[in-house]
Scaffold this motif. Sequence first.
Motif, PDB file in Angstrom:
ATOM      1  N   VAL A  38     -10.419  -2.400  -3.065  1.00 39.27           N
ATOM      2  CA  VAL A  38      -9.808  -1.096  -3.345  1.00 39.27           C
ATOM      3  C   VAL A  38      -9.485  -1.020  -4.833  1.00 39.27           C
ATOM      4  O   VAL A  38      -9.108  -2.017  -5.455  1.00 39.27           O
ATOM      5  N   LEU A  65      -4.876   5.333  -5.355  1.00 37.16           N
ATOM      6  CA  LEU A  65      -5.900   4.526  -4.712  1.00 37.16           C
ATOM      7  C   LEU A  65      -7.148   5.356  -4.473  1.00 37.16           C
ATOM      8  O   LEU A  65      -7.070   6.494  -4.039  1.00 37.16           O
ATOM      9  N   TYR A 102      -7.203   0.791  -7.766  1.00 38.68           N
ATOM     10  CA  TYR A 102      -6.014   1.590  -8.062  1.00 38.68           C
ATOM     11  C   TYR A 102      -6.147   2.104  -9.488  1.00 38.68           C
ATOM     12  O   TYR A 102      -6.086   1.335 -10.452  1.00 38.68           O
ATOM     13  N   ARG A 119       0.916   4.129  -3.026  1.00 34.54           N
ATOM     14  CA  ARG A 119       0.696   5.553  -2.744  1.00 34.54           C
ATOM     15  C   ARG A 119       1.912   6.387  -3.139  1.00 34.54           C
ATOM     16  O   ARG A 119       1.783   7.486  -3.681  1.00 34.54           O
ATOM     17  N   GLY A 161       0.816  -1.206   0.000  1.00 31.75           N
ATOM     18  CA  GLY A 161       0.000   0.000   0.000  1.00 31.75           C
ATOM     19  C   GLY A 161       0.848   1.254   0.000  1.00 31.75           C
ATOM     20  O   GLY A 161       0.552   2.223  -0.713  1.00 31.75           O
ATOM     21  N   LEU A 174      -2.824  -4.692   0.705  1.00 32.31           N
ATOM     22  CA  LEU A 174      -2.035  -3.472   0.849  1.00 32.31           C
ATOM     23  C   LEU A 174      -1.067  -3.581   2.019  1.00 32.31           C
ATOM     24  O   LEU A 174      -0.079  -2.833   2.088  1.00 32.31           O
ATOM     25  N   CYS A 225      -8.626  -3.759  -9.285  1.00 30.91           N
ATOM     26  CA  CYS A 225      -9.161  -3.919  -7.935  1.00 30.91           C
ATOM     27  C   CYS A 225      -8.495  -5.089  -7.219  1.00 30.91           C
ATOM     28  O   CYS A 225      -8.152  -6.094  -7.841  1.00 30.91           O
TER      29      CYS A 225
END
Length: 347
Positions: free
Chosen positions: A132, A123, A134, A106, A102, A211, A205
């Motif tokens: 989640v 994200l 991306y 980021r 994760g 993450l 996803c």
Amino acid sequence: MSVHELPRPSHKAHIANHFINACLSGALRRGACRDTLLHEASIPVDWVNRPEMLLTEQQLSDLIRAVWRFTHCEFMGLSPSICRRGVFALMAELACGAKTLGGMLRQSARFYRAVTDDLDIGLDPDDDASLVFYSLHLKHDGEDPDHLLQEFMLLMWQRFASWLVGQQIPVASTSFAYPTPGHAASYRAMFLGELLYEQERCGFCMHPRFLQLPIVRNASELDSFLQDCPAVILRRPVRDSSLQTRVKVLLQRHDLDSMPDLEDISRHLLITPRTLRRRLQDEGTSIRMIKESLRQDFAMKLLNNEHLSIQEVAEQTGFAEPAAFCRAFKRWTGQSPMRWRRTSAVQ
């Protein structure tokens, strides 16, 4: 073959001929000599008009490298903006400083938002979603009519992310912001999970727990990875058609403390519960064993993250109490989580 195995190089010609012209188009618009670029990739010139001729991973990799050299651009001349060569390597070096997947995702998003306005990356902030998303969405499409750059960006992040954590990330779905292309058959070999077309944005996803996977690669390994690019990006993901793997893929879309039961899995796979139980037994496993395996594998990954306490690992692995997790872990490995962590750190 394990679902967690990473792609390995293939010397077999399996890549669609479509990608020759798709790769060349940006460079040709900038005045490149088609024959020269093909020669650098050991691709016969007449293959351009022979759709039955398939490429090897190495041939397409060498062609992309030739285009990079001519355009001086990692976007291969397929974007209104130039992304200088070495940008991805610099991002990778910075992102490797992250502790978890994760953090890396980021970090890479912040980096690319700083160097280009052409990429919607990051994200989604929806913390309530079961998966989640991306985003890796190119904001243009006129200079990439064959979607090659968009495809390559999605492949690059999925492959790089999996390589960083040492396992193939179970992507639940990959989204494309355009209709099903003529070469969609290639997508089924390139991308994992469900393929969704005509979406608002391109991206992929996964379940949010992934993450938390720790980064396991070092600087020396990163150098080797970058030297092997883009060939390593083009490798097909490992596929396993066994029933237990299909069950694993389904379960990996859920929280570890609320995975579906036999009846729910049967309905999703369109198999009766009795048949599902029998076929799994023929493969030497069961729903309970598969769930245990997923919890064990994830727990061992998290224990490699020294910043997580045993209680945090227990919670993220689906156990209500640390004591229950410790008992289960000792049953799996013969060691307590703390002792296993110490032993693993020494090794």
